[in-house]
Design an enzyme around this catalytic site. Structure first.
Site, PDB file in Angstrom:
ATOM      1  N   SER A  28       0.814  -1.232   0.000  1.00  0.00           N
ATOM      2  CA  SER A  28       0.000   0.000   0.000  1.00  0.00           C
ATOM      3  C   SER A  28       0.840   1.272   0.000  1.00  0.00           C
ATOM      4  CB  SER A  28      -0.885   0.067   1.252  1.00  0.00           C
ATOM      5  OG  SER A  28      -1.622  -1.092   1.422  1.00  0.00           O
ATOM      6  N   HIS A  59      -3.197   0.684  -4.628  1.00  0.00           N
ATOM      7  CA  HIS A  59      -2.463  -0.383  -5.304  1.00  0.00           C
ATOM      8  C   HIS A  59      -2.676  -0.212  -6.800  1.00  0.00           C
ATOM      9  CE1 HIS A  59      -1.676  -3.173  -1.838  1.00  0.00           C
ATOM     10  NE2 HIS A  59      -2.481  -2.294  -1.312  1.00  0.00           N
ATOM     11  N   HIS A  81      -5.127  -9.215  -2.150  1.00  0.00           N
ATOM     12  CA  HIS A  81      -5.277  -9.689  -0.771  1.00  0.00           C
ATOM     13  C   HIS A  81      -6.383 -10.732  -0.686  1.00  0.00           C
ATOM     14  CE1 HIS A  81      -3.676  -5.570  -0.574  1.00  0.00           C
ATOM     15  NE2 HIS A  81      -3.036  -5.961   0.503  1.00  0.00           N
ATOM     16  N   TYR A  83      -8.585 -10.777   1.586  1.00  0.00           N
ATOM     17  CA  TYR A  83      -9.858 -10.128   1.961  1.00  0.00           C
ATOM     18  C   TYR A  83     -10.622  -9.568   0.771  1.00  0.00           C
ATOM     19  CZ  TYR A  83      -7.223  -5.672   1.805  1.00  0.00           C
ATOM     20  OH  TYR A  83      -6.435  -4.620   1.414  1.00  0.00           O
ATOM     21  N   GLU A  84      -9.955  -9.450  -0.370  1.00  0.00           N
ATOM     22  CA  GLU A  84     -10.662  -8.968  -1.556  1.00  0.00           C
ATOM     23  C   GLU A  84     -11.551 -10.059  -2.152  1.00  0.00           C
ATOM     24  OE1 GLU A  84      -8.154  -6.327  -4.251  1.00  0.00           O
ATOM     25  OE2 GLU A  84      -6.605  -7.196  -2.973  1.00  0.00           O
ATOM     26  N   ALA A 111       2.169  -2.441   4.861  1.00  0.00           N
ATOM     27  CA  ALA A 111       1.771  -1.509   5.907  1.00  0.00           C
ATOM     28  C   ALA A 111       1.266  -2.364   7.060  1.00  0.00           C
ATOM     29  CB  ALA A 111       0.661  -0.600   5.392  1.00  0.00           C
ATOM     30  N   MET A 209      -2.530  -7.540   7.007  1.00  0.00           N
ATOM     31  CA  MET A 209      -3.477  -8.385   6.262  1.00  0.00           C
ATOM     32  C   MET A 209      -2.882  -8.946   4.969  1.00  0.00           C
ATOM     33  SD  MET A 209      -6.730  -5.823   6.607  1.00  0.00           S
ATOM     34  CE  MET A 209      -7.098  -4.959   8.146  1.00  0.00           C
ATOM     35  N   SER A 210      -1.552  -9.068   4.934  1.00  0.00           N
ATOM     36  CA  SER A 210      -0.938  -9.550   3.688  1.00  0.00           C
ATOM     37  C   SER A 210       0.296 -10.384   4.017  1.00  0.00           C
ATOM     38  CB  SER A 210      -0.555  -8.355   2.803  1.00  0.00           C
ATOM     39  OG  SER A 210       0.465  -7.597   3.421  1.00  0.00           O
ATOM     40  N   ASN A 233       0.443   2.870  11.844  1.00  0.00           N
ATOM     41  CA  ASN A 233      -0.450   3.312  12.927  1.00  0.00           C
ATOM     42  C   ASN A 233      -0.189   2.411  14.130  1.00  0.00           C
ATOM     43  OD1 ASN A 233      -1.844   1.270  10.974  1.00  0.00           O
ATOM     44  ND2 ASN A 233      -2.880   0.951  12.940  1.00  0.00           N
ATOM     45  N   HIS A 245      -8.104   3.858   7.233  1.00  0.00           N
ATOM     46  CA  HIS A 245      -7.227   3.602   6.093  1.00  0.00           C
ATOM     47  C   HIS A 245      -6.499   4.882   5.692  1.00  0.00           C
ATOM     48  CE1 HIS A 245      -5.622   1.426   2.738  1.00  0.00           C
ATOM     49  NE2 HIS A 245      -6.169   2.240   1.849  1.00  0.00           N
TER      50      HIS A 245
HETATM   51  N1  HPA Z   1      -4.163  -3.810  11.469  1.00  0.00           N
HETATM   52  C1  HPA Z   1      -4.153  -4.628  10.412  1.00  0.00           C
HETATM   53  N2  HPA Z   1      -3.621  -4.293   9.248  1.00  0.00           N
HETATM   54  C2  HPA Z   1      -3.043  -3.091   9.151  1.00  0.00           C
HETATM   55  C3  HPA Z   1      -3.015  -2.187  10.215  1.00  0.00           C
HETATM   56  C4  HPA Z   1      -3.612  -2.581  11.450  1.00  0.00           C
HETATM   57  O1  HPA Z   1      -3.616  -1.827  12.443  1.00  0.00           O
HETATM   58  N3  HPA Z   1      -2.381  -1.066   9.791  1.00  0.00           N
HETATM   59  C5  HPA Z   1      -2.030  -1.299   8.489  1.00  0.00           C
HETATM   60  N4  HPA Z   1      -2.435  -2.523   8.104  1.00  0.00           N
END
Ligand code: HPA
Length: 280
Positions: A28, A59, A81, A83-84, A111, A209-210, A233, A245
């Site tokens: 990302s 992306h 991903h 989740y997609e 990320a 998530m990847s 974050n 996001h």
């Molecule tokens: N959780 C899950 N996936 C993420 C996060 C998070 O806090 N930040 C960036 N991708």
């Protein structure tokens, strides 16, 4: 499946003859490094047979081949991903193609949310290992014997040799790197504060998530991996604020230069390692 992989490889070779030594998955907001390759061939995923297309915001969905710091490289600008809604086989398809194309090393980036309380948004974390909490494994199904064995070893999933080289080079350049364990979940909802407390108790430093599927696929093929998380974050419940996001995108934008300078310095050193190991 192997037949499809070879078909995709043939199309890539017809557009770019040079075999890449190193593969890069740019997560990302981190894709712009590939725009600096010179010379460069850009192939939209939509022009590659059997290739999944990415839908996530941030992306762009290009395969970029060329030279980065004089090293023949191939980069994925954006990944797909789980989740997609893609199957795990689709998620790892690109990595398998890059492996069949001949890459000798893989750099994965993502990320991630910081679970380790000493981390700060904007930190870069060298992934030392992962915990697969996705509830599935991308290698489930018939084994593709041409790519690797049924029960691949994962005890050096993130190559110690590559990590040592990268940490040394980063230190010489004055780039500060964290190190830690990445826990991979499916998403797409972010975690609850209780889930984050559980993950910290289990030893995770970052969550995302990847990455986990692609790294399993690379290990299956015997390709050493170097992984880097951009801590975008603090994970849920650590700070008195909601996760968005937008924050993830804003932080990657803020650290993009530092991230690219890290890639620029480690790529030649890692390629040198591949050659020294008789691997390139
Ligand atoms: N959780 C899950 N996936 C993420 C996060 C998070 O806090 N930040 C960036 N991708």
């Amino acid at each position: 499946m192997y037949k499809e992989i070879l078909e995709t490889v043939a199309v890539i070779r017809s557009r770019h003859a040079q075999t890449p030594v190193l593969g890069l998955i740019l997560g990302s907001g981190l894709g712009s490094y590939a725009d600096t390759f010179q010379p460069r061939t850009v192939i939209p995923y939509s022009e590659l047979p059997h290739f999944p297309r990415s839908t996530a915001i941030g992306h762009s969905g290009n395969l970029v081949l060329g030279e980065g710091e004089g090293v023949p490289v191939v980069a994925m600008q954006g990944r797909v991903h789980f989740y997609e809604g893609y199957s795990m086989a689709e998620v790892i398809y690109p990595v398998r193609v890059l492996g069949a194309l001949g890459m000798r090393q893989l750099i994965v980036t993502n990320a991630a949310g910081g679970i380790n309380l000493s981390f700060r948004p904007g930190d870069l974390m060298v992934i030392t290992d992962h915990v697969n909490m996705m509830g599935t494994n991308p290698l489930i199904g018939p084994n593709i014997d041409e790519l690797g064995e049924r029960f691949p070893d994962m005890s050096d999933a993130y190559s110690r040799a590559m990590r040592e080289v990268a940490l040394r080079v980063a230190e010489q350049k004055g780039l500060f790197l964290r190190q830690g364990i990445y826990m991979g979940l499916t998403g797409p909802s972010y975690e609850t504060p209780s889930e984050i407390r559980m993950m910290r108790a289990l030893g995770a430093d970052a969550v995302g998530m990847s990455t986990v599927p692609e790294v399993i696929a690379a290990n299956h093929m015997g390709i050493p991996v170097f992984g880097i998380s951009c801590i975008t974050n603090m994970a849920a419940g650590i700070l008195p604020q909601k996760l968005t996001h937008q924050e993830v995108m804003d932080t990657t934008e803020r650290v993009k230069e530092q991230f690219m300078s890290l890639l620029r310095s480690i790529i030649p050193a890692l390629a040198f390692l591949a050659r020294a190991e008789g691997n390139g």
